[in-house]
Design an enzyme around this catalytic site. Structure first.
Site, PDB file in Angstrom:
ATOM      1  N   ASP A  41     214.738  54.085   8.947  1.00 18.60           N
ATOM      2  CA  ASP A  41     213.906  53.398   7.949  1.00 18.60           C
ATOM      3  C   ASP A  41     213.614  54.198   6.675  1.00 18.60           C
ATOM      4  O   ASP A  41     213.315  55.393   6.744  1.00 18.60           O
ATOM      5  CB  ASP A  41     212.525  53.069   8.544  1.00 18.60           C
ATOM      6  CG  ASP A  41     212.607  52.437   9.901  1.00 18.60           C
ATOM      7  OD1 ASP A  41     213.708  52.121  10.369  1.00 18.60           O
ATOM      8  OD2 ASP A  41     211.535  52.261  10.518  1.00 18.60           O
ATOM      9  N   SER A 101     207.655  55.767  11.343  1.00 19.98           N
ATOM     10  CA  SER A 101     207.598  55.247   9.969  1.00 19.98           C
ATOM     11  C   SER A 101     206.190  55.094   9.413  1.00 19.98           C
ATOM     12  O   SER A 101     205.220  54.948  10.159  1.00 19.98           O
ATOM     13  CB  SER A 101     208.289  53.889   9.908  1.00 19.98           C
ATOM     14  OG  SER A 101     209.674  54.086   9.941  1.00 19.98           O
TER      15      SER A 101
HETATM   16  C1  FRU Z   1     212.155  50.551  12.909  1.00 22.42           C
HETATM   17  C2  FRU Z   1     211.461  51.572  13.812  1.00 22.42           C
HETATM   18  C3  FRU Z   1     209.991  51.670  13.502  1.00 22.42           C
HETATM   19  C4  FRU Z   1     209.660  53.057  13.955  1.00 22.42           C
HETATM   20  C5  FRU Z   1     210.908  53.814  13.558  1.00 22.42           C
HETATM   21  C6  FRU Z   1     211.267  54.950  14.476  1.00 22.42           C
HETATM   22  O1  FRU Z   1     213.524  50.799  12.779  1.00 22.42           O
HETATM   23  O2  FRU Z   1     211.684  51.288  15.164  1.00 22.42           O
HETATM   24  O3  FRU Z   1     209.196  50.684  14.118  1.00 22.42           O
HETATM   25  O4  FRU Z   1     208.508  53.566  13.344  1.00 22.42           O
HETATM   26  O5  FRU Z   1     211.951  52.880  13.545  1.00 22.42           O
HETATM   27  O6  FRU Z   1     212.331  55.667  13.934  1.00 22.42           O
END
Ligand code: FRU
Length: 469
Positions: A41, A101
């Site tokens: 992300d 994230s």
């Molecule tokens: C989305 C996610 C988020 C999380 C992050 C972990 O792709 O699953 O919900 O914070 O990636 O890398």
């Protein structure tokens, strides 16, 4: 683990991996990619003091998901980016399984990060803390620790805070799963970023007229555009339909009005943000001139990821190009950020029947095609785009199963804008009415081959490959 120890292993991974990664023929020319390891992300996207900052979920040690770090780039123009000190490494007990994230705000003139500390237990359960970190004068981020434990009434899946300021107060949207395993978005308020009050659920599965809509909502983002409040999020668990919801997980939006006083959000129907194969976890910010900009992750967390050929070179995934958002009626329009025209080099124009078109190089190129009559376009011998007069079908062979897979957009086509790189294509339909974003791995020489008797009018540019320094 100790921060110093994690950083030593990160350095080793970069020392060992970077040469191999840079030799990959599919290494992007102008999209942001991790120097080694896995990127997912976009995080903490913000403009401050002359720079855009973009942080990213990063596993420097492997091409699989795992304990996440926050990498950090900055840019004055959205085209030329430079590495910054790694922002977060998962060294504390409250983030033992990843600095997940989150977003960034400017508080006391400093970039402040709000992110999820992810903690997993040996029995398979997990918890999450929402945490703060603040910029110091060396361009590093000092952790201020957790400011919000798991709210009552939710499983350990509570994450991805997006924070903004409204009438002098801080507000946060948070992705969550309730105890009935329904995806939700929570709204919270704070005076100081440290003490948070949960105002309740503003949208979710079986809420606000949506019906069953997934077991978890990730990566919410809420912003105002043309008198509307727009909630972007990624619902998980939406069954595929014939022409939509065909990716393992979706990214989309609800348009409506947020009432800050009673924390309610009245909204219209859900729309997907993208109709391609790979697009997830987008995040927006306001540009200096007020435009709403968006980066997405050109990936999907699914069982196909590790079959991408870049894994053999020790890296995987890129960001999308930066995009600017606008509203037309009740639909979000996405267009490539206008800054990207700085990448354009030699221009060619061509007009004639599709089947007579020369084969255009597309390993790093942009094409604008005016056409409304049916034609087909083969991209890099790997991806097929077919316009039949009623819908666009994009197809390719799945890298894991070898089976043909399809994505669709239905409407009236007038124009396509293609942004091509060595491992991706972003197809903007009718000036951003829809986008089909996909990673793909063209065979050399990567060319666009048109077919059919449709009259085409097209412009083609080679794009430069600015260094990520
Ligand atoms: C989305 C996610 C988020 C999380 C992050 C972990 O792709 O699953 O919900 O914070 O990636 O890398």
């Amino acid at each position: 683990m100790q921060e110093a120890s994690l950083l030593k292993h990160l350095t080793l991974a970069v020392m060992r991996g970077q040469i191999r990664a840079s030799q990959d023929p599919h290494r992007p020319g102008w999209h942001l990619a991790p120097c080694v390891g896995l990127l997912n992300d976009p995080n903490g996207f913000i403009y401050h003091a002359g720079y855009y900052h973009l942080f990213y979920q990063w596993n420097p040690l492997d091409c699989r998901h795992g304990s996440k770090y926050w990498g950090h780039w900055r840019s004055t123009d959205l085209v030329h980016w430079e590495h910054q000190p790694v922002a977060l490494v998962p060294s504390e007990a409250y983030e033992s399984h990843g600095c997940y994230s989150g977003s960034a705000v400017i508080a006391d003139d400093l970039i402040t990060l709000i992110y999820t500390g992810n903690v997993k237990y040996p029995d398979g359960s997990r918890t999450a803390f929402q945490c703060l970190a603040q910029e110091n004068d060396r361009g590093e981020f000092d952790k201020l620790g957790p400011v919000l434990p798991l709210p009552a009434g939710y499983t350990g899946h509570v994450r991805d805070p997006k924070v903004w300021q409204h009438h002098g107060q801080w507000y946060m949207v948070l992705g969550a799963q309730d105890l009935q395993l329904q995806g939700k978005v929570l709204l919270l308020r704070s005076d100081d970023l440290h003490q948070w009050q949960n105002l309740g659920e503003i949208a979710g599965s079986n809420l606000g007229g949506l019906g069953p809509f997934g077991y978890m909502w990730e990566c919410p983002d809420l912003f105002r555009l043309a008198e509307q409040d727009i909630l972007i999020f990624c619902p998980q668990g939406i069954p595929a339909e014939t022409e939509r919801y065909r990716n393992t997980f979706q990214a989309g939006y609800l348009l409506g009005q947020l009432d800050y006083t009673d924390a309610s959000f009245s909204h219209q129907d859900f729309h997907e943000l993208d109709a391609g194969f790979e697009f997830y976890a987008p995040q927006t910010t306001a540009a200096a001139d007020g435009r709403r900009l968006l980066f997405g992750w050109m990936g999907i967390p699914d069982e196909d990821e590790l079959y991408q050929p870049t894994v053999a070179y020790g890296w995987i995934h890129t960001m999308t190009c930066p995009r600017e958002l606008s509203l037309q009626g009740d639909r979000l329009i996405q267009q490539p950020a206008r800054e990207l025209t700085a990448l354009r080099r030699e221009q060619r124009q061509w007009q004639g029947r599709a089947q007579d078109a020369p084969h255009f190089p597309i390993s790093s190129a942009e094409m604008i095609i005016d056409v409304s009559v049916p034609f087909t376009l083969e991209l890099g011998h790997k991806l097929m785009l077919e316009w039949d007069g009623a819908r666009i079908t994009l197809s390719r062979n799945n890298l894991r199963t070898g089976l043909r897979e399809f994505r669709y957009w239905r409407g009236q086509l007038h124009q396509l804008q293609l942004l091509c790189d060595r491992c991706s294509i972003e197809i903007f339909i009718n000036q951003g009415e829809a986008v089909m974003t996909s990673s793909y791995f063209p065979a050399e020489p990567a060319q666009a081959i048109f077919n059919g008797s449709a009259e085409l009018c097209l412009q083609h540019w080679l794009l430069s490959s600015p260094m990520l320094e």
